[in-house]
Design a protein around this motif. Sequence first.
Motif, PDB file in Angstrom:
ATOM      1  N   SER A 170       2.058  -4.181 -63.273  1.00 19.05           N
ATOM      2  CA  SER A 170       2.483  -3.517 -64.504  1.00 19.05           C
ATOM      3  C   SER A 170       2.757  -2.029 -64.302  1.00 19.05           C
ATOM      4  O   SER A 170       3.520  -1.425 -65.057  1.00 19.05           O
ATOM      5  N   ARG A 171       2.129  -1.441 -63.274  1.00 18.92           N
ATOM      6  CA  ARG A 171       2.310   0.001 -63.024  1.00 18.92           C
ATOM      7  C   ARG A 171       1.974   0.284 -61.576  1.00 18.92           C
ATOM      8  O   ARG A 171       1.080  -0.332 -60.996  1.00 18.92           O
ATOM      9  N   ILE A 172       2.702   1.246 -60.998  1.00 16.58           N
ATOM     10  CA  ILE A 172       2.429   1.703 -59.646  1.00 16.58           C
ATOM     11  C   ILE A 172       2.522   3.223 -59.652  1.00 16.58           C
ATOM     12  O   ILE A 172       3.351   3.793 -60.358  1.00 16.58           O
ATOM     13  N   ASP A 173       1.648   3.871 -58.890  1.00 15.58           N
ATOM     14  CA  ASP A 173       1.713   5.329 -58.780  1.00 15.58           C
ATOM     15  C   ASP A 173       1.887   5.691 -57.307  1.00 15.58           C
ATOM     16  O   ASP A 173       2.107   4.811 -56.459  1.00 15.58           O
ATOM     17  N   SER A 174       1.782   6.975 -56.992  1.00 17.25           N
ATOM     18  CA  SER A 174       2.010   7.415 -55.615  1.00 17.25           C
ATOM     19  C   SER A 174       0.989   6.823 -54.642  1.00 17.25           C
ATOM     20  O   SER A 174       1.320   6.515 -53.496  1.00 17.25           O
ATOM     21  N   ILE A 180       9.602  -7.821 -53.824  1.00 20.96           N
ATOM     22  CA  ILE A 180      10.454  -8.620 -54.699  1.00 20.96           C
ATOM     23  C   ILE A 180       9.970  -8.593 -56.149  1.00 20.96           C
ATOM     24  O   ILE A 180       8.800  -8.349 -56.419  1.00 20.96           O
ATOM     25  N   SER A 181      10.893  -8.832 -57.041  1.00 18.87           N
ATOM     26  CA  SER A 181      10.634  -9.088 -58.462  1.00 18.87           C
ATOM     27  C   SER A 181       9.896  -7.969 -59.201  1.00 18.87           C
ATOM     28  O   SER A 181       9.101  -8.237 -60.101  1.00 18.87           O
ATOM     29  N   ALA A 182      10.173  -6.721 -58.858  1.00 19.39           N
ATOM     30  CA  ALA A 182       9.512  -5.602 -59.535  1.00 19.39           C
ATOM     31  C   ALA A 182       9.995  -5.475 -60.978  1.00 19.39           C
ATOM     32  O   ALA A 182      11.188  -5.604 -61.254  1.00 19.39           O
ATOM     33  N   GLN A 183       9.058  -5.227 -61.894  1.00 21.57           N
ATOM     34  CA  GLN A 183       9.395  -4.952 -63.287  1.00 21.57           C
ATOM     35  C   GLN A 183      10.121  -3.613 -63.364  1.00 21.57           C
ATOM     36  O   GLN A 183      10.080  -2.808 -62.430  1.00 21.57           O
ATOM     37  N   SER A 184      10.736  -3.341 -64.491  1.00 26.24           N
ATOM     38  CA  SER A 184      11.597  -2.164 -64.616  1.00 26.24           C
ATOM     39  C   SER A 184      10.885  -0.842 -64.300  1.00 26.24           C
ATOM     40  O   SER A 184      11.426  -0.003 -63.590  1.00 26.24           O
ATOM     41  N   GLY A 185       9.664  -0.644 -64.797  1.00 31.46           N
ATOM     42  CA  GLY A 185       8.949   0.603 -64.528  1.00 31.46           C
ATOM     43  C   GLY A 185       8.585   0.754 -63.059  1.00 31.46           C
ATOM     44  O   GLY A 185       8.683   1.849 -62.485  1.00 31.46           O
ATOM     45  N   ARG A 210      11.775   1.436 -61.112  1.00 30.41           N
ATOM     46  CA  ARG A 210      12.191   2.845 -61.266  1.00 30.41           C
ATOM     47  C   ARG A 210      11.435   3.724 -60.282  1.00 30.41           C
ATOM     48  O   ARG A 210      12.013   4.603 -59.651  1.00 30.41           O
ATOM     49  N   MET A 211      10.136   3.513 -60.125  1.00 34.87           N
ATOM     50  CA  MET A 211       9.342   4.288 -59.167  1.00 34.87           C
ATOM     51  C   MET A 211       9.844   4.056 -57.740  1.00 34.87           C
ATOM     52  O   MET A 211       9.947   5.005 -56.953  1.00 34.87           O
ATOM     53  N   LEU A 212      10.167   2.818 -57.408  1.00 34.16           N
ATOM     54  CA  LEU A 212      10.689   2.517 -56.074  1.00 34.16           C
ATOM     55  C   LEU A 212      12.016   3.228 -55.833  1.00 34.16           C
ATOM     56  O   LEU A 212      12.263   3.759 -54.742  1.00 34.16           O
ATOM     57  N   GLU A 213      12.859   3.252 -56.855  1.00 30.11           N
ATOM     58  CA  GLU A 213      14.150   3.924 -56.732  1.00 30.11           C
ATOM     59  C   GLU A 213      13.986   5.439 -56.612  1.00 30.11           C
ATOM     60  O   GLU A 213      14.626   6.073 -55.768  1.00 30.11           O
ATOM     61  N   LEU A 214      13.121   6.017 -57.451  1.00 33.62           N
ATOM     62  CA  LEU A 214      12.913   7.471 -57.432  1.00 33.62           C
ATOM     63  C   LEU A 214      12.360   7.962 -56.097  1.00 33.62           C
ATOM     64  O   LEU A 214      12.674   9.071 -55.666  1.00 33.62           O
ATOM     65  N   THR A 215      11.557   7.147 -55.460  1.00 30.10           N
ATOM     66  CA  THR A 215      10.936   7.543 -54.193  1.00 30.10           C
ATOM     67  C   THR A 215      11.727   7.057 -52.984  1.00 30.10           C
ATOM     68  O   THR A 215      11.278   7.221 -51.849  1.00 30.10           O
ATOM     69  N   GLU A 216      12.896   6.460 -53.242  1.00 26.10           N
ATOM     70  CA  GLU A 216      13.778   5.959 -52.184  1.00 26.10           C
ATOM     71  C   GLU A 216      13.052   4.998 -51.244  1.00 26.10           C
ATOM     72  O   GLU A 216      13.245   5.008 -50.030  1.00 26.10           O
ATOM     73  N   ALA A 217      12.223   4.147 -51.842  1.00 22.55           N
ATOM     74  CA  ALA A 217      11.462   3.163 -51.052  1.00 22.55           C
ATOM     75  C   ALA A 217      12.387   2.193 -50.325  1.00 22.55           C
ATOM     76  O   ALA A 217      11.997   1.598 -49.318  1.00 22.55           O
ATOM     77  N   GLY A 218      13.615   2.057 -50.789  1.00 26.01           N
ATOM     78  CA  GLY A 218      14.579   1.195 -50.128  1.00 26.01           C
ATOM     79  C   GLY A 218      14.902   1.622 -48.713  1.00 26.01           C
ATOM     80  O   GLY A 218      15.425   0.843 -47.926  1.00 26.01           O
ATOM     81  N   ASP A 255      12.599   2.228 -46.582  1.00 22.84           N
ATOM     82  CA  ASP A 255      11.524   1.677 -45.759  1.00 22.84           C
ATOM     83  C   ASP A 255      11.249   0.205 -46.001  1.00 22.84           C
ATOM     84  O   ASP A 255      10.591  -0.447 -45.189  1.00 22.84           O
ATOM     85  N   PHE A 256      11.699  -0.323 -47.119  1.00 21.41           N
ATOM     86  CA  PHE A 256      11.446  -1.708 -47.509  1.00 21.41           C
ATOM     87  C   PHE A 256      12.756  -2.388 -47.883  1.00 21.41           C
ATOM     88  O   PHE A 256      13.695  -1.717 -48.324  1.00 21.41           O
ATOM     89  N   ASP A 257      12.793  -3.691 -47.754  1.00 23.46           N
ATOM     90  CA  ASP A 257      13.871  -4.469 -48.356  1.00 23.46           C
ATOM     91  C   ASP A 257      13.428  -4.776 -49.779  1.00 23.46           C
ATOM     92  O   ASP A 257      12.393  -5.429 -49.978  1.00 23.46           O
ATOM     93  N   ILE A 258      14.189  -4.301 -50.752  1.00 25.71           N
ATOM     94  CA  ILE A 258      13.818  -4.495 -52.153  1.00 25.71           C
ATOM     95  C   ILE A 258      14.775  -5.509 -52.763  1.00 25.71           C
ATOM     96  O   ILE A 258      15.992  -5.333 -52.746  1.00 25.71           O
ATOM     97  N   VAL A 259      14.178  -6.581 -53.291  1.00 26.22           N
ATOM     98  CA  VAL A 259      14.958  -7.666 -53.904  1.00 26.22           C
ATOM     99  C   VAL A 259      14.533  -7.761 -55.367  1.00 26.22           C
ATOM    100  O   VAL A 259      13.377  -8.038 -55.652  1.00 26.22           O
ATOM    101  N   PRO A 260      15.481  -7.472 -56.289  1.00 26.69           N
ATOM    102  CA  PRO A 260      15.123  -7.510 -57.719  1.00 26.69           C
ATOM    103  C   PRO A 260      14.648  -8.859 -58.198  1.00 26.69           C
ATOM    104  O   PRO A 260      14.828  -9.873 -57.622  1.00 26.69           O
TER     105      PRO A 260
END
Length: 101
Positions: free
Chosen positions: A51-55, A78-83, A86-94, A96-101
Motif C-alpha cells: 500500500s505504501r513504500i518509502d525510501s 510487478i503489479s505496483a499500485q499507483s502510489g 509513482r515512487m518507483l518512477e520518481l526514483t528512476e528505479a527502472g 535498476d529493476f525491470d518494472i512490469v505494471p
Amino acid sequence: MKITVNEEAGGLNVLLDGVLDFSASTEFKKLVQRLVMSKGKRLTFDLARVSRIDSVGLGLLHIAREELGDNAQRVRLISAQSGVMRMLELTEAGNDFDIVP
C-alpha cells in the motif's frame, strides 16, 4: 508486512503485503538471508498488495537486488499500485529493476 515466497519454474515470486518501510526492514532482511541459496534464479517481487513504500523500502529492494540478483537477469517488480509506481518512477528505479505494471 506479510511475505509469501512461491517457487515457480525458473524463479522465485515474492508477494509483499503491507507497508514497505523501516518497520519491515528486519523481516525483509531475514527474507534476503533465507533466499541467498536461491541466488541466480529469476527473482520477482509482486507489489500488488504493497500500500505504501518509502525510501527505506526502496533501499530494501536494492539490498535484495544486490544480494540475490544475477548479472544475467534483473530483479523484476510487478503489479505496483499507483502510489508505489509513482515512487518507483520518481526514483528512476527502472534503471535498476525491470518494472512490469
